[in-house]
Design a protein around this motif. Structure first.
Motif, PDB file in Angstrom:
ATOM      1  N   ASN A  83       0.833  -1.388  -0.117  1.00 31.82           N
ATOM      2  CA  ASN A  83       0.042  -0.265   0.007  1.00 31.82           C
ATOM      3  C   ASN A  83       0.858   1.224  -0.007  1.00 31.82           C
ATOM      4  OD1 ASN A  83      -2.439  -1.275  -0.139  1.00 31.82           O
ATOM      5  ND2 ASN A  83      -2.371  -1.618   2.130  1.00 31.82           N
ATOM      6  N   ASN A  84       2.087   1.263  -0.534  1.00 31.93           N
ATOM      7  CA  ASN A  84       2.956   2.294  -0.675  1.00 31.93           C
ATOM      8  C   ASN A  84       3.113   2.756  -1.958  1.00 31.93           C
ATOM      9  OD1 ASN A  84       4.250   1.913   2.253  1.00 31.93           O
ATOM     10  ND2 ASN A  84       4.383  -0.363   1.307  1.00 31.93           N
ATOM     11  N   TRP A  85       4.003   4.004  -1.892  1.00 34.38           N
ATOM     12  CA  TRP A  85       4.513   4.570  -3.194  1.00 34.38           C
ATOM     13  C   TRP A  85       5.775   3.862  -3.420  1.00 34.38           C
ATOM     14  CZ3 TRP A  85       2.853   8.834  -6.170  1.00 34.38           C
ATOM     15  CH2 TRP A  85       1.541   9.541  -5.721  1.00 34.38           C
ATOM     16  N   ALA A  86       6.105   3.620  -4.799  1.00 36.34           N
ATOM     17  CA  ALA A  86       7.387   2.934  -5.143  1.00 36.34           C
ATOM     18  C   ALA A  86       8.028   3.743  -6.190  1.00 36.34           C
ATOM     19  CB  ALA A  86       7.045   1.656  -5.619  1.00 36.34           C
ATOM     20  N   ILE A  87       9.600   3.873  -5.887  1.00 36.11           N
ATOM     21  CA  ILE A  87      10.240   4.193  -6.993  1.00 36.11           C
ATOM     22  C   ILE A  87      11.295   2.977  -7.361  1.00 36.11           C
ATOM     23  CG2 ILE A  87      11.996   5.154  -5.101  1.00 36.11           C
ATOM     24  CD1 ILE A  87      13.004   7.268  -7.405  1.00 36.11           C
ATOM     25  N   LEU A  88      10.942   2.905  -8.787  1.00 34.58           N
ATOM     26  CA  LEU A  88      12.017   1.925  -9.268  1.00 34.58           C
ATOM     27  C   LEU A  88      12.836   2.530 -10.319  1.00 34.58           C
ATOM     28  CD1 LEU A  88      12.638  -1.095 -10.440  1.00 34.58           C
ATOM     29  CD2 LEU A  88      10.673  -0.762 -12.254  1.00 34.58           C
ATOM     30  N   PHE A  89      14.268   2.252 -10.158  1.00 36.94           N
ATOM     31  CA  PHE A  89      15.233   3.144 -10.954  1.00 36.94           C
ATOM     32  C   PHE A  89      16.188   2.003 -11.366  1.00 36.94           C
ATOM     33  CE2 PHE A  89      18.009   3.354  -7.103  1.00 36.94           C
ATOM     34  CZ  PHE A  89      17.181   3.267  -6.087  1.00 36.94           C
ATOM     35  N   SER A  90      16.635   2.182 -12.696  1.00 37.48           N
ATOM     36  CA  SER A  90      17.389   1.284 -13.285  1.00 37.48           C
ATOM     37  C   SER A  90      18.777   2.036 -13.477  1.00 37.48           C
ATOM     38  CB  SER A  90      16.774   0.729 -14.537  1.00 37.48           C
ATOM     39  OG  SER A  90      16.624   1.672 -15.398  1.00 37.48           O
ATOM     40  N   HIS A  91      19.728   0.934 -13.864  1.00 36.30           N
ATOM     41  CA  HIS A  91      21.299   1.239 -14.032  1.00 36.30           C
ATOM     42  C   HIS A  91      21.382   0.530 -15.349  1.00 36.30           C
ATOM     43  CE1 HIS A  91      21.314   3.737 -10.597  1.00 36.30           C
ATOM     44  NE2 HIS A  91      20.538   2.895  -9.793  1.00 36.30           N
ATOM     45  N   PRO A  92      22.640   1.055 -16.090  1.00 37.24           N
ATOM     46  CA  PRO A  92      23.252   0.172 -17.132  1.00 37.24           C
ATOM     47  C   PRO A  92      23.894  -1.006 -16.834  1.00 37.24           C
ATOM     48  CG  PRO A  92      23.341   2.595 -17.663  1.00 37.24           C
ATOM     49  CD  PRO A  92      22.775   2.350 -16.218  1.00 37.24           C
ATOM     50  N   ALA A  93      24.597  -0.841 -15.744  1.00 34.36           N
ATOM     51  CA  ALA A  93      25.618  -1.974 -15.321  1.00 34.36           C
ATOM     52  C   ALA A  93      26.258  -1.747 -13.982  1.00 34.36           C
ATOM     53  CB  ALA A  93      26.736  -2.327 -16.488  1.00 34.36           C
ATOM     54  N   ALA A 174      23.127  -6.244 -34.025  1.00 31.35           N
ATOM     55  CA  ALA A 174      24.074  -7.494 -34.845  1.00 31.35           C
ATOM     56  C   ALA A 174      25.624  -6.999 -34.156  1.00 31.35           C
ATOM     57  CB  ALA A 174      23.600  -7.388 -36.146  1.00 31.35           C
ATOM     58  N   GLU A 175      25.602  -5.517 -34.455  1.00 32.93           N
ATOM     59  CA  GLU A 175      27.240  -5.137 -34.335  1.00 32.93           C
ATOM     60  C   GLU A 175      27.409  -5.149 -32.518  1.00 32.93           C
ATOM     61  OE1 GLU A 175      28.571  -0.684 -33.977  1.00 32.93           O
ATOM     62  OE2 GLU A 175      27.326  -1.192 -35.455  1.00 32.93           O
ATOM     63  N   LYS A 176      26.481  -4.732 -31.963  1.00 32.06           N
ATOM     64  CA  LYS A 176      26.855  -4.364 -30.601  1.00 32.06           C
ATOM     65  C   LYS A 176      26.402  -5.546 -29.673  1.00 32.06           C
ATOM     66  CE  LYS A 176      26.847   0.328 -30.652  1.00 32.06           C
ATOM     67  NZ  LYS A 176      26.462   1.631 -30.039  1.00 32.06           N
ATOM     68  N   GLY A 177      25.502  -6.497 -29.920  1.00 33.17           N
ATOM     69  CA  GLY A 177      25.239  -7.898 -29.563  1.00 33.17           C
ATOM     70  C   GLY A 177      24.302  -7.720 -28.352  1.00 33.17           C
ATOM     71  N   ILE A 178      23.973  -6.411 -27.731  1.00 30.87           N
ATOM     72  CA  ILE A 178      23.157  -6.583 -26.319  1.00 30.87           C
ATOM     73  C   ILE A 178      22.663  -5.167 -26.190  1.00 30.87           C
ATOM     74  CG2 ILE A 178      25.101  -6.004 -24.774  1.00 30.87           C
ATOM     75  CD1 ILE A 178      23.677  -8.440 -22.984  1.00 30.87           C
ATOM     76  N   PRO A 179      21.573  -4.987 -25.995  1.00 32.37           N
ATOM     77  CA  PRO A 179      20.941  -3.654 -25.825  1.00 32.37           C
ATOM     78  C   PRO A 179      21.093  -3.363 -24.338  1.00 32.37           C
ATOM     79  CG  PRO A 179      19.199  -5.251 -26.013  1.00 32.37           C
ATOM     80  CD  PRO A 179      20.561  -6.110 -26.128  1.00 32.37           C
ATOM     81  N   PHE A 180      21.625  -2.282 -24.177  1.00 31.05           N
ATOM     82  CA  PHE A 180      21.814  -1.814 -22.628  1.00 31.05           C
ATOM     83  C   PHE A 180      20.686  -1.463 -22.128  1.00 31.05           C
ATOM     84  CE2 PHE A 180      26.117  -2.769 -23.696  1.00 31.05           C
ATOM     85  CZ  PHE A 180      26.441  -3.088 -22.576  1.00 31.05           C
ATOM     86  N   THR A 181      20.582  -1.646 -20.641  1.00 31.60           N
ATOM     87  CA  THR A 181      19.419  -1.110 -20.016  1.00 31.60           C
ATOM     88  C   THR A 181      19.621   0.531 -19.580  1.00 31.60           C
ATOM     89  OG1 THR A 181      19.249  -3.156 -18.611  1.00 31.60           O
ATOM     90  CG2 THR A 181      18.341  -1.175 -17.787  1.00 31.60           C
ATOM     91  N   ILE A 182      18.807   1.350 -19.827  1.00 38.37           N
ATOM     92  CA  ILE A 182      19.202   2.740 -19.504  1.00 38.37           C
ATOM     93  C   ILE A 182      18.853   3.290 -18.159  1.00 38.37           C
ATOM     94  CG2 ILE A 182      18.896   3.485 -21.991  1.00 38.37           C
ATOM     95  CD1 ILE A 182      16.054   4.258 -21.439  1.00 38.37           C
ATOM     96  N   ARG A 183      18.984   4.558 -17.858  1.00 41.54           N
ATOM     97  CA  ARG A 183      18.563   4.761 -16.799  1.00 41.54           C
ATOM     98  C   ARG A 183      17.069   5.407 -16.767  1.00 41.54           C
ATOM     99  NH1 ARG A 183      23.500   5.409 -14.628  1.00 41.54           N
ATOM    100  NH2 ARG A 183      25.023   6.171 -16.291  1.00 41.54           N
ATOM    101  N   SER A 184      16.167   4.656 -16.005  1.00 39.45           N
ATOM    102  CA  SER A 184      14.758   5.090 -16.076  1.00 39.45           C
ATOM    103  C   SER A 184      14.415   5.343 -14.577  1.00 39.45           C
ATOM    104  CB  SER A 184      14.184   3.950 -16.648  1.00 39.45           C
ATOM    105  OG  SER A 184      14.420   3.423 -17.603  1.00 39.45           O
ATOM    106  N   VAL A 185      13.500   6.311 -14.146  1.00 40.52           N
ATOM    107  CA  VAL A 185      12.755   6.186 -12.997  1.00 40.52           C
ATOM    108  C   VAL A 185      11.194   6.123 -13.251  1.00 40.52           C
ATOM    109  CG1 VAL A 185      12.168   7.787 -11.080  1.00 40.52           C
ATOM    110  CG2 VAL A 185      14.359   7.924 -12.140  1.00 40.52           C
ATOM    111  N   PHE A 186      10.730   5.048 -12.682  1.00 38.56           N
ATOM    112  CA  PHE A 186       9.308   4.949 -12.499  1.00 38.56           C
ATOM    113  C   PHE A 186       8.944   5.212 -11.181  1.00 38.56           C
ATOM    114  CE2 PHE A 186      10.705   2.498 -15.870  1.00 38.56           C
ATOM    115  CZ  PHE A 186       9.677   2.677 -17.157  1.00 38.56           C
TER     116      PHE A 186
END
Ligand code: BEZ
Length: 268
Positions: A83-93, A174-186
């Motif tokens: 029943n709380n608010w939440a912040i989800l924040f992501s990082h590339p690595a 194809a060149e980079k091989g993997i999509p990176f996770t960006i900095r997101s805030v929800f």
């Protein structure tokens, strides 16, 4: 983006499991074997089927639920929010410099988030053992004690679910091989609705004061039925929304300053 990832980040990524053969008929299968990307499981799915299906993430839509391993054990995201608010924040690595400063800063603000009833959860696209070692570094560098969970999203499952991937990486997969996770805030409210989305490029650290400011503004808007002007901070005048007549606003808030019929300030 891989080109600008520091060596430690790249080393961590190289330790992730390699792909099994790509799906027949997919884009990757048209490439000579030596040019095929070092795909991770979620990327493999992407290569085989196109962009993975995901809910449309809009302000007001329900935050997608997921189960994930975190530094505090397995969680069900909606149960975690409760029943709380939440912040989800992501990082590339893990073990990358900007991310390390961000985690340290968010950790030091834990009391501020607690006071606002906001549960914190981070995400980085590495596994739990990497997170454990990285948290030790963050605690040392920022002189803090990271107390919130960090999701181990090595397979980018949550990153794709929340559209936290960089389009340029997907375009050049194809060149980079993997999509990176960006900095997101929800920012997610107790009804599990997404109330704010911020997307930042890998090279730019976020502004922790802005994150707290917008939580204050959202909570004030919900509690008092007001809106907040540019650069607003707690204690400053707020705006009477267009849906409330000046007469009703005076009854509700007391004094109302009318600059224009559509721009009215009050101090609740
Ligand atoms: C960083 O956190 O410092 C970073 C991460 C990915 C790319 C560039 C920088």
């Amino acid at each position: 983006m891989a080109a600008i990832l520091p060596r430690a980040g790249l080393r961590a990524l190289r330790t992730l499991p390699r792909a099994t053969p790509v799906a027949r008929g997919s884009f990757a299968s048209t490439l000579p074997r030596t040019q095929r990307p070092l795909a991770q499981p979620i990327t493999r799915r992407f290569l085989a089927t196109g962009i993975p299906e995901q809910p449309r993430l809009r302000l007001g839509s329900t935050a997608p639920n997921f189960k994930a391993q975190t530094t505090h054990g397995e969680i069900d995201f909606h149960e975690f929010i409760g029943n709380n608010w939440a912040i989800l924040f992501s990082h590339p690595a893990d073990f990358t410099p900007v991310c390390t400063t961000e985690l340290g800063a968010f950790s030091k603000l834990k009391n501020e988030f607690d006071q606002r009833g906001v549960k914190m959860i981070g995400l980085s696209a590495n596994d739990l053992s990497s997170h454990g070692d990285w948290v030790k570094d963050i605690n040392e560098v920022a002189n803090t004690n990271v107390q919130f969970p960090i999701i181990a999203d090595a397979d980018r499952k949550v990153a794709f679910l929340y559209d936290m991937v960089d389009q340029r990486d997907i375009d050049n997969i194809a060149e980079k091989g993997i999509p990176f996770t960006i900095r997101s805030v929800f920012i997610i409210d107790p009804a599990k609705k997404i109330r704010l989305i911020m997307l930042y490029p890998a090279s730019t650290g976020r502004n922790s004061a802005e994150v707290l400011r917008v939580i204050d503004a959202l909570q004030a808007a919900d509690k008092k039925g007001i809106a907040t002007p540019i650069d607003w901070n707690v204690g400053e005048d707020v705006i009477v929304p267009p849906s409330v007549s000046t007469e009703d606003a005076k009854k509700k808030f007391g004094e109302v300053r009318e600059l224009k019929p559509y721009l009215r300030y009050t101090n609740f």
